[in-house]
Design an enzyme around this catalytic site. Structure first.
Site, PDB file in Angstrom:
ATOM      1  N   SER A 685       0.831  -1.196   0.000  1.00 42.39           N
ATOM      2  CA  SER A 685       0.000   0.000   0.000  1.00 42.39           C
ATOM      3  C   SER A 685       0.875   1.260   0.000  1.00 42.39           C
ATOM      4  CB  SER A 685      -0.963  -0.038   1.196  1.00 42.39           C
ATOM      5  OG  SER A 685      -1.983   0.910   1.067  1.00 42.39           O
ATOM      6  N   ASP A 758      -9.167  -4.839  -5.655  1.00 43.30           N
ATOM      7  CA  ASP A 758      -8.722  -3.970  -4.557  1.00 43.30           C
ATOM      8  C   ASP A 758      -9.895  -3.119  -4.069  1.00 43.30           C
ATOM      9  OD1 ASP A 758      -7.495  -1.850  -2.991  1.00 43.30           O
ATOM     10  OD2 ASP A 758      -5.604  -2.446  -3.886  1.00 43.30           O
ATOM     11  N   HIS A 792      -7.528  -5.591  -1.269  1.00 41.91           N
ATOM     12  CA  HIS A 792      -6.305  -4.854  -0.932  1.00 41.91           C
ATOM     13  C   HIS A 792      -5.311  -5.758  -0.203  1.00 41.91           C
ATOM     14  CE1 HIS A 792      -3.950  -1.255  -0.553  1.00 41.91           C
ATOM     15  NE2 HIS A 792      -3.919  -1.334   0.757  1.00 41.91           N
TER      16      HIS A 792
END
Length: 824
Positions: A685, A758, A792
């Protein structure tokens, strides 16, 4: 054939060979053995503290489960087959344990179970849980003998997830299914059911009835880049169909459901402590195509147990005019006071919800008692933004928190709800990032009503915290006198273990449950008894309640060390060093730095040590720590602070992370464990964003791994992470911080990995796709791996194995061995 044409054809063929689908691959067997080991269990304590519940989470569901139907609408992901959320974590089994002896009681369960952890009844004689099947979500009841039974004819609607509960305090009443809650009588359950007789789901039109239109009529309304928004009228119909539920009371003895009020999109339903009223929030049209369901228009009402509306608290419009860093202007943080029969409390902004407005007080706390016919009473005003309230078990005391973004200052005040004329008393004030000065968090107790309150023993409460310091975390338990403001330390873990207080087993703090571990001892639960002083308590009575074995013996041979050092400008830094099982001192190893940058106001808090080297190393998922089994040194949680004024800290982001990285490499090389010519870097991330920037702006690394990152900040124009300036206010910052704009400078091999589904704000899959195209188009070396059905964070068993194979192969080729062969 002309040479130019021949060369062009060869390049095209090479590109085709290096693209397309590839079968799932597996990492080495040593990694698979660790990956498939059982997870050390954790316990959830019953309200009476006589039992604990132990689940067995399914960590890595097969990819076939992630491939179940999924509706990505209104900021959520719905499984239409179950009428619940997609990609939910389940337990495959449940076990009860008696406290303090730890004796196991097996719970009878259906075959192929997919369970939530049980939610205890107020007297802890029964527990409720759900089981998800291919046809829907079932409601089950169990007792402390382990016997269970299914409640026939009840189908739970779990789409709004967390909508049903009791009022008061932070968090719900213990662990358990979020759409099922015991009433205070302990004989009835409040549930959200799939709407009866709702018919078939709306069919998607084969021919559109017209264009899909959005319109703005002026007025600033910035919004972050949300995923999974509604796109068209059919999406609206689907959301309404699956999110609509029927509130009902289910008799725990007969299983008979009694409907409450009309069906609707119920965001939440909170039981009053006396069990007579419900605080119900329902969502209604018009919906938004830019905001998720939590921002949709709402009606907030108090119902009686028949569903009759006896008081309207508020009608909230679509939250599309909330300023950046702001709050709504109407009632918010609405809840029941947990230690009173039926008092409603909420917060209202005094600054129009906008931090830019200069006012003496930003918020006020109000209360309204049953029968809700009078005017609300102001309890207290806060100078800064209201941060939360915790109610004491007895009387009208409460802790109220406010916080100031610019200084990160957080203050806790003691207030008297029943005597608003009494001035708030400041209890604690600190920088929210100052871990060393954290006084701890009050320990809570579950009332028979289900509400959570601060456990109180006369004038004393109990605080538990991490006990952060320069040598790492040393969790503690304090007895705090609310009259004198003095603390007495009852327990603190020793220097050789990491031991945290999990629960108090009495109201006086003399007996408590801890979870204790060390680098060589797996986490296990112990019952401790307080003796006369802390020094004696370190060797005091400690009785083991569990004896969980070491699930990953190979990692006991891995060497772990907390390392501290300084950046060139003097900012203190740290990382946790992991060395392979067969490491020989003095050997310089290929090294992986894994990090996630954080912003700080000052160097002192930036340099504080986080975590503990005395934790038991248990590796799961696609963790970077697996690389120690492949001959790498791993510098984990390498500090990457970005220090400065919150409004302008990112002006020097690039320089600071490069300096952070160089300091880590220099320290590891100085220790003789790292070959500075063979170092890779990676992150997830915002850590992926950091990785791309490091490859673009320095030559310290041989390769990088970027998982689920956002590399082009022009696609997040209204802010990202802690950056709250818009791209129109700080265009140079957005451009300079975007590694996409420097893709032509990235010549270090970069592996990009991204979930195709995601679900995180800002990290759309297109971010990695466009970054790959930019590097490739400028002649760089890159590999893009899209993971089907993954969000994610990645969960599928086949996915986890493949991601580990990708990362190990990449690092071996470009860091350890610098080979040139294709890894397809």
């Amino acid at each position: 054939m002309k040479p130019v044409l021949k060369a062009t054809i060869l390049l095209v063929l090479a590109a085709l060979l290096l693209s397309g689908a590839t079968p799932y691959r597996k990492p080495p067997q040593a990694v698979l053995d660790v990956l498939n080991s059982p997870l050390t269990p954790t316990l959830a304590i019953s309200p009476t503290r006589h039992f604990a519940m132990q689940g067995q989470p399914v960590r890595y569901p097969p990819i076939a489960e992630l491939a179940q139907p999924m509706l990505r609408i209104a900021g959520m992901r719905i499984n239409p087959k179950t009428n619940g959320l997609h990609n939910t974590t389940f337990n495959s089994s449940l076990t009860l344990r008696k406290i303090p002896e730890g004796a196991e009681i097996k719970v009878d369960l259906p075959p192929n179970a997919k369970l939530t952890l049980g939610r205890w009844s107020p007297d802890a004689t029964h527990f409720a849980f759900t089981n998800t099947t291919g046809r829907g979500i079932e409601l089950w009841l169990g007792d402390t003998t382990g016997k269970t039974r299914k409640i026939e004819g009840v189908r739970i609607n779990a789409v709004m997830g967390g909508g049903v509960g009791t009022g008061g305090g932070r968090g719900g009443a213990g662990a358990g299914p979020s759409d099922v809650q015991w009433m205070p009588d302990g004989k009835t359950l409040l549930v959200q059911l799939v709407k009866p007789n709702r018919g078939a789901a709306p069919a998607e039109p084969l021919v559109p009835t017209g264009p899909h239109v959005q319109e703005s009529l002026g007025g600033a309304s910035p919004v972050v880049t949300h995923e999974d928004m509604l796109q068209n009228p059919h999406d609206e119909d689907l959301f309404e169909y699956y999110a609509t539920s029927q509130l009902a009371l289910v008799d725990a003895t007969t299983g008979k459901p009694t409907p409450i009020g009309k069906a609707g999109i119920i965001e939440s339903a909170r039981i009053s402590p006396d069990g007579r009223n419900l605080l119900v929030t329902t969502i209604h049209r018009p919906f938004s195509y830019l905001h998720d369901a939590r921002a949709f228009p709402k009606e907030i009402e108090i119902w009686d147990r028949t569903g009759k509306v006896i008081h309207k608290v508020a009608s909230s419009p679509l939250e599309d005019r909330v300023p950046i860093n702001g709050v709504t202007t109407g009632p918010r943080s609405i809840q029941w006071r947990p230690n009173d029969s039926a008092t409603l409390m909420w917060v209202e902004a005094l600054d129009q919800g906008d931090l830019k407005n200069k006012v003496p007080h930003r918020d006020r706390l109000l209360a309204l008692q049953a029968p809700f016919t009078g005017e609300p009473r102001e309890i207290v005003k806060t100078e800064q933004r209201f941060g939360g309230i915790q109610f004491f078990e007895k009387g009208g005391r409460a802790f109220v928190e406010d916080s100031e973004r610019q200084t990160r200052r957080v203050r806790t005040f003691q207030i008297e709800i029943d005597d608003p004329a009494q001035a708030p008393k400041l209890v604690w004030s600190r920088n929210s990032q100052d871990r060393y000065k954290d006084p701890g968090t009050p320990m809570l107790k579950t009332l028979p009503s289900g509400g959570r309150v601060i456990l109180q023993d006369g004038d004393h409460i109990f605080l538990t915290g991490l006990g952060a310091g320069p040598k790492g975390d040393h969790p503690f338990l304090d007895r705090y006198n609310i009259a004198t403001g003095k603390s007495e330390r009852l327990f603190q873990c020793d220097d050789d273990h990491y031991e945290v207080v999990d629960a108090l087993l009495d109201d006086h703090g003399t007996k408590f449950l801890t979870r204790r571990e060390s680098p060589s001892e797996p986490p296990n639960y112990y019952v401790r008894t307080v003796v006369t002083n802390m020094a004696a308590n370190m060797a005091g009575k400690m009785t083991a309640m569990t004896a969980f074995p070491d699930p990953q013996p190979i990692f006991r041979k891995v060497k772990k060390q907390l390392v501290t050092y300084q950046r060139a400008d003097g900012v203190p830094l740290s990382f946790v060093l992991y060395l392979p099982p067969d490491y020989q001192p003095g050997t310089r190893l290929p090294t992986l730095i894994w990090a996630y940058p954080l912003e700080f106001n000052d160097a002192n808090t930036a340099g504080q040590v986080s975590g503990s080297s005395k934790r038991f190393t248990e590796v799961t998922g696609y963790s970077q720590l697996f690389h120690v089994l492949d001959g790498f040194a791993v510098l984990d949680s390498a500090a990457m602070p970005v220090v400065g004024d919150p409004d302008t800290v990112n002006d020097s982001y690039i320089k600071q992370i490069v300096d952070d990285a160089k300091a880590a490499i220099d320290k590891a090389a100085e220790m003789g464990v790292t070959d500075p010519a063979r170092v890779g870097v990676g992150g997830h991330s915002y850590g992926a964003f950091m990785t791309a920037n490091l490859l673009a702006h320095c030559d310290l690394f041989k390769a990088g791994i970027a998982e689920s990152g956002a590399h082009n900040r022009t696609l997040t124009p209204f802010g990202f992470q802690s950056e709250r300036r818009t791209i129109w206010q700080a265009p140079d910052v957005y451009m300079k911080m975007s590694p996409f704009m420097y893709a032509d400078k990235i010549k270090t091999p970069m592996l990009l990995i991204h979930g195709e589904a995601d679900d995180n704000d800002g990290t759309f899959p297109i971010q990695s796709d466009r970054m790959y195209q930019a590097i490739r188009g400028n002649g760089g070396v890159a590999r893009l791996v899209f993971l089907p059905f993954e969000a994610h964070g990645y969960r599928g068993k086949e996915t986890i194995e493949h991601v580990l194979w990708e990362k190990m192969t990449w690092l071996n080729k470009y860091v350890k061995n610098a080979g040139v062969a294709s890894i397809n």
